[in-house]
Design a protein around this motif. Structure first.
Motif, PDB file in Angstrom:
ATOM      1  N   HIS A 199      26.852  49.667  53.483  1.00  0.00           N
ATOM      2  CA  HIS A 199      28.049  49.435  52.676  1.00  0.00           C
ATOM      3  C   HIS A 199      28.009  50.382  51.477  1.00  0.00           C
ATOM      4  N   GLU A 200      29.202  50.759  51.016  1.00  0.00           N
ATOM      5  CA  GLU A 200      29.318  51.683  49.893  1.00  0.00           C
ATOM      6  C   GLU A 200      30.247  51.106  48.839  1.00  0.00           C
ATOM      7  N   VAL A 201      30.062  51.563  47.612  1.00  0.00           N
ATOM      8  CA  VAL A 201      30.991  51.256  46.537  1.00  0.00           C
ATOM      9  C   VAL A 201      31.992  52.395  46.477  1.00  0.00           C
ATOM     10  N   VAL A 202      33.270  52.052  46.471  1.00  0.00           N
ATOM     11  CA  VAL A 202      34.343  53.034  46.347  1.00  0.00           C
ATOM     12  C   VAL A 202      35.172  52.643  45.129  1.00  0.00           C
ATOM     13  N   ILE A 203      35.448  53.621  44.277  1.00  0.00           N
ATOM     14  CA  ILE A 203      36.314  53.380  43.125  1.00  0.00           C
ATOM     15  C   ILE A 203      37.747  53.565  43.608  1.00  0.00           C
ATOM     16  N   VAL A 204      38.545  52.506  43.483  1.00  0.00           N
ATOM     17  CA  VAL A 204      39.915  52.549  43.993  1.00  0.00           C
ATOM     18  C   VAL A 204      40.927  52.473  42.864  1.00  0.00           C
ATOM     19  N   ASP A 205      42.088  53.004  43.149  1.00  0.00           N
ATOM     20  CA  ASP A 205      43.258  52.811  42.302  1.00  0.00           C
ATOM     21  C   ASP A 205      43.743  51.409  42.625  1.00  0.00           C
ATOM     22  N   LEU A 206      43.715  50.516  41.671  1.00  0.00           N
ATOM     23  CA  LEU A 206      43.995  49.105  41.932  1.00  0.00           C
ATOM     24  C   LEU A 206      45.410  48.882  42.448  1.00  0.00           C
ATOM     25  N   HIS A 207      46.370  49.640  41.954  1.00  0.00           N
ATOM     26  CA  HIS A 207      47.756  49.508  42.428  1.00  0.00           C
ATOM     27  C   HIS A 207      47.855  49.871  43.913  1.00  0.00           C
ATOM     28  N   LYS A 208      47.242  50.977  44.308  1.00  0.00           N
ATOM     29  CA  LYS A 208      47.256  51.390  45.720  1.00  0.00           C
ATOM     30  C   LYS A 208      46.565  50.350  46.602  1.00  0.00           C
ATOM     31  N   LEU A 209      45.432  49.833  46.124  1.00  0.00           N
ATOM     32  CA  LEU A 209      44.692  48.835  46.890  1.00  0.00           C
ATOM     33  C   LEU A 209      45.555  47.604  47.148  1.00  0.00           C
ATOM     34  N   LEU A 210      46.239  47.123  46.109  1.00  0.00           N
ATOM     35  CA  LEU A 210      47.049  45.915  46.268  1.00  0.00           C
ATOM     36  C   LEU A 210      48.295  46.166  47.122  1.00  0.00           C
ATOM     37  N   LEU A 211      48.842  47.375  47.093  1.00  0.00           N
ATOM     38  CA  LEU A 211      49.953  47.695  48.003  1.00  0.00           C
ATOM     39  C   LEU A 211      49.485  47.590  49.456  1.00  0.00           C
ATOM     40  N   CYS A 212      48.306  48.120  49.725  1.00  0.00           N
ATOM     41  CA  CYS A 212      47.757  48.030  51.085  1.00  0.00           C
ATOM     42  C   CYS A 212      47.416  46.588  51.442  1.00  0.00           C
ATOM     43  N   ALA A 213      46.933  45.817  50.491  1.00  0.00           N
ATOM     44  CA  ALA A 213      46.590  44.411  50.743  1.00  0.00           C
ATOM     45  C   ALA A 213      47.842  43.582  51.016  1.00  0.00           C
ATOM     46  N   ASP A 214      48.946  43.926  50.385  1.00  0.00           N
ATOM     47  CA  ASP A 214      50.193  43.186  50.614  1.00  0.00           C
ATOM     48  C   ASP A 214      50.717  43.374  52.034  1.00  0.00           C
ATOM     49  N   ARG A 215      50.235  44.373  52.737  1.00  0.00           N
ATOM     50  CA  ARG A 215      50.642  44.611  54.139  1.00  0.00           C
ATOM     51  C   ARG A 215      49.828  43.789  55.135  1.00  0.00           C
ATOM     52  N   ASP A 216      48.826  43.099  54.663  1.00  0.00           N
ATOM     53  CA  ASP A 216      47.947  42.327  55.547  1.00  0.00           C
ATOM     54  C   ASP A 216      48.681  41.080  56.035  1.00  0.00           C
ATOM     55  N   ASP A 217      49.126  41.113  57.285  1.00  0.00           N
ATOM     56  CA  ASP A 217      49.847  39.961  57.832  1.00  0.00           C
ATOM     57  C   ASP A 217      48.943  39.065  58.677  1.00  0.00           C
ATOM     58  N   THR A 218      47.656  39.354  58.682  1.00  0.00           N
ATOM     59  CA  THR A 218      46.728  38.545  59.464  1.00  0.00           C
ATOM     60  C   THR A 218      45.812  37.698  58.582  1.00  0.00           C
ATOM     61  N   ASP A 219      45.930  37.830  57.288  1.00  0.00           N
ATOM     62  CA  ASP A 219      44.994  37.166  56.396  1.00  0.00           C
ATOM     63  C   ASP A 219      45.766  36.557  55.231  1.00  0.00           C
ATOM     64  N   TYR A 220      45.052  35.918  54.355  1.00  0.00           N
ATOM     65  CA  TYR A 220      45.593  35.226  53.203  1.00  0.00           C
ATOM     66  C   TYR A 220      45.946  36.233  52.106  1.00  0.00           C
ATOM     67  N   VAL A 221      47.218  36.309  51.716  1.00  0.00           N
ATOM     68  CA  VAL A 221      47.664  37.185  50.649  1.00  0.00           C
ATOM     69  C   VAL A 221      48.166  36.311  49.506  1.00  0.00           C
ATOM     70  N   LEU A 222      47.636  36.537  48.329  1.00  0.00           N
ATOM     71  CA  LEU A 222      47.975  35.716  47.171  1.00  0.00           C
ATOM     72  C   LEU A 222      49.307  36.103  46.542  1.00  0.00           C
ATOM     73  N   LYS A 223      49.917  35.132  45.892  1.00  0.00           N
ATOM     74  CA  LYS A 223      51.111  35.372  45.087  1.00  0.00           C
ATOM     75  C   LYS A 223      50.687  36.101  43.807  1.00  0.00           C
ATOM     76  N   PRO A 224      51.648  36.679  43.071  1.00  0.00           N
ATOM     77  CA  PRO A 224      51.311  37.293  41.779  1.00  0.00           C
ATOM     78  C   PRO A 224      50.720  36.266  40.813  1.00  0.00           C
ATOM     79  N   VAL A 225      49.915  36.736  39.879  1.00  0.00           N
ATOM     80  CA  VAL A 225      49.214  35.859  38.938  1.00  0.00           C
ATOM     81  C   VAL A 225      50.199  34.980  38.160  1.00  0.00           C
ATOM     82  N   ASP A 226      51.356  35.500  37.813  1.00  0.00           N
ATOM     83  CA  ASP A 226      52.338  34.704  37.063  1.00  0.00           C
ATOM     84  C   ASP A 226      52.812  33.476  37.842  1.00  0.00           C
TER      85      ASP A 226
END
Length: 176
Positions: A47-74
């Motif tokens: 396993h490796e540590v990768v420094i990610v752009d958090l906005h890009k990561l969450l855009l990709c995570a929002d496309r996950d239709d097979t897993d649990y995706v959280l609502k915005p913090v608000d």
């Protein structure tokens, strides 16, 4: 916070075992940074540590239709927000683990996707989705995440912070 801070290694280099990664939070009222340690710390974990752009990561995570995706913090209830805030508090003795993700590609939407010409990244959180979404809400721009070595190149390509420049990327530092 540890007194000795050094620049972060290249995203291609994994952090040393026992290292603490410090992520600044410019818009957070309770504290100005959080600390993370690696999920997989033994030699040969692949396993490796990768420094990610958090906005890009969450855009990709929002496309996950097979897993649990959280609502915005608000939209979280007060107890959930308080719980994650307390969990991440850098004054705690226990340092939380950084998020652990997987990434794949799938066909994009529209005709180009249907023809197999356009693809998009899809991130699945195995651990740390609350942390990532809370930190984005608190103003974090970059985040260290752990990923299997075979998926690290794709994660760097689609979500990596490498295009941000050294000044921005040094906002996350590795403390020893």
């Amino acid at each position: 916070m540890p007194s000795e801070m050094t620049s972060i290694p290249s995203p291609q280099q994994p952090a040393a075992n026992g290292a603490v990664w410090v992520v600044p939070l410019p818009r957070h009222q309770a504290y100005d940074h959080v600390q993370f340690k690696r999920v997989f710390t033994t030699d040969g974990t692949r396993h490796e540590v990768v420094i990610v752009d958090l906005h890009k990561l969450l855009l990709c995570a929002d496309r996950d239709d097979t897993d649990y995706v959280l609502k915005p913090v608000d939209d979280w209830h007060v107890g959930k927000v308080r719980g994650i805030r307390e969990f991440l508090d850098p004054r705690n003795e226990r340092v939380p683990q950084m998020p652990y993700v997987t990434i794949t590609k799938r066909r994009g939407s529209g005709v180009a996707g249907w023809l197999g010409l356009a693809h998009v990244g899809v991130v699945g959180f195995r651990n740390g989705q609350h942390r990532a979404r809370y930190l984005a809400w608190a103003g974090a721009v970059w985040l260290p995440v752990e990923v299997h070595e075979r998926e690290a190149p794709l994660l760097r390509e689609l979500c990596g912070a490498a295009d941000a420049g050294d000044t921005q990327r040094e906002a996350i530092r590795q403390a020893r």
